[in-house]
Design an enzyme around this catalytic site. Structure first.
Site, PDB file in Angstrom:
ATOM      1  N   HIS A  27       8.382 -10.277  -5.504  1.00  0.00           N
ATOM      2  CA  HIS A  27       8.013 -10.422  -4.092  1.00  0.00           C
ATOM      3  C   HIS A  27       7.223 -11.708  -3.882  1.00  0.00           C
ATOM      4  O   HIS A  27       7.496 -12.489  -2.962  1.00  0.00           O
ATOM      5  CB  HIS A  27       7.133  -9.240  -3.656  1.00  0.00           C
ATOM      6  CG  HIS A  27       7.854  -7.957  -3.436  1.00  0.00           C
ATOM      7  ND1 HIS A  27       8.964  -7.843  -2.634  1.00  0.00           N
ATOM      8  CD2 HIS A  27       7.599  -6.698  -3.902  1.00  0.00           C
ATOM      9  CE1 HIS A  27       9.369  -6.591  -2.615  1.00  0.00           C
ATOM     10  NE2 HIS A  27       8.562  -5.875  -3.384  1.00  0.00           N
ATOM     11  N   HIS A  56       8.017  -6.519 -10.647  1.00  0.00           N
ATOM     12  CA  HIS A  56       8.479  -6.168  -9.292  1.00  0.00           C
ATOM     13  C   HIS A  56       7.647  -6.910  -8.243  1.00  0.00           C
ATOM     14  O   HIS A  56       8.197  -7.556  -7.336  1.00  0.00           O
ATOM     15  CB  HIS A  56       8.365  -4.652  -9.109  1.00  0.00           C
ATOM     16  CG  HIS A  56       8.649  -4.167  -7.709  1.00  0.00           C
ATOM     17  ND1 HIS A  56       9.783  -3.458  -7.379  1.00  0.00           N
ATOM     18  CD2 HIS A  56       7.930  -4.278  -6.549  1.00  0.00           C
ATOM     19  CE1 HIS A  56       9.757  -3.169  -6.097  1.00  0.00           C
ATOM     20  NE2 HIS A  56       8.638  -3.660  -5.574  1.00  0.00           N
ATOM     21  N   GLU A  57       6.334  -6.818  -8.377  1.00  0.00           N
ATOM     22  CA  GLU A  57       5.457  -7.477  -7.402  1.00  0.00           C
ATOM     23  C   GLU A  57       5.503  -9.000  -7.542  1.00  0.00           C
ATOM     24  O   GLU A  57       5.386  -9.719  -6.550  1.00  0.00           O
ATOM     25  CB  GLU A  57       4.025  -6.959  -7.556  1.00  0.00           C
ATOM     26  CG  GLU A  57       3.864  -5.475  -7.283  1.00  0.00           C
ATOM     27  CD  GLU A  57       4.391  -5.067  -5.915  1.00  0.00           C
ATOM     28  OE1 GLU A  57       4.265  -5.859  -4.964  1.00  0.00           O
ATOM     29  OE2 GLU A  57       4.938  -3.962  -5.806  1.00  0.00           O
TER      30      GLU A  57
END
Length: 267
Positions: free
Chosen positions: A70, A66-67
């Site tokens: 980003h 998820h990170e």
């Protein structure tokens, strides 16, 4: 463009290649996830501990990805600082607040059975031009959770429907992982200041609303907990999540069984 010079770390887009390689910490989490999954599938050893490791390691892997989503979108949009901070190595220890980013989400999974947004990568917004790019950076993480949700639900439905084997405990753990990804998808898309959903709309606000948004953004997590704690608002949230789970064909009894299994200390 990368140039190799003797004694100098080769670079890609102006950063060392080492800053783009998966970290040993992330690879260890993937290995733990796979190992525990195999043990749970074959019912080897303590199946509750195996499912615990399978779910927790899988959840941490999803937090890292998820990170990473980003960071990689920010990197492609012009922010090279995410590479120098180690965010592109998928190492959760590089996040801004490892305690809030890793420990708290795992604790909420074990105690509450929901996928609380975790992780925190600092993005230099000033180096990214255009409002659309800012929105895409914020959208990248929740989009990863949505993708994981669909993949896990598809694997669950195909696996259990085709009767390809595996223990019931394994499928319960997989169902719980799918449910966690679903809750994380919904939570991350809520328009709460400071969270991904709010950050997606922040660039499009007028200056007055943006100042107000920035004032509340540091308290995003507190606002989220207040939202979930409120009986009416929390009830609406969980009703919506359960309705989405039913729509996707995620059996409630199976992910509830998975939650019971990872709480091995209650046995």
């Amino acid at each position: 463009m990368a140039y190799d010079r003797p004694g100098v770390e080769p670079e890609v887009f102006g950063v060392p290649r080492a800053a783009l390689r998966p970290s040993p910490v992330f690879l260890a989490l993937v290995a733990l996830f796979v190992t525990c999954g195999v043990l749970a599938w074959n019912e080897v050893g303590n199946v509750r501990l195996n499912v615990f490791g399978f779910v927790v390691a899988g959840w941490l892997v999803s937090l890292c990805l998820h990170e990473y989503a980003h960071a990689v979108v920010a990197f492609r949009a012009g922010d090279r600082s995410v590479a120098h901070r180690g965010y592109l190595t998928l190492n959760p220890l590089k996040y801004t607040h490892p305690l809030l980013s890793v420990v708290l989400p795992v604790a909420v999974v074990l105690l509450g059975g929901i996928g609380l947004p975790g992780g925190a990568v600092w993005v230099d917004r000033h180096s990214i031009p255009g409002r659309l790019r800012h929105t895409l950076v914020s959208l990248a993480g929740p989009a990863t959770n949505v993708l994981f949700t669909l993949i896990l639900v598809a694997a669950l439905r195909i696996g259990t429907g085709a009767g390809i084997g595996g223990s019931e405990e394994f499928w319960a753990g997989l169902a719980l992982l799918a449910f966690l990804q679903l809750t994380a998808s919904v939570l991350n898309l809520l328009p709460v200041p400071g969270l991904d959903g709010g950050n997606m709309i922040q660039p499009w606000l007028n200056p007055q609303w943006r100042r107000m948004y920035d004032l509340f953004a540091p308290f995003g997590f507190i606002m989220l907990f207040a939202l979930l704690w409120n009986p009416r608002l929390g009830g609406w949230f969980f009703d919506g999540v359960f309705a989405l789970a039913n729509l996707l064909g995620l059996p409630p009894w199976l992910y509830v069984a998975g939650l019971d299994l990872i709480r091995f200390w209650q046995s």
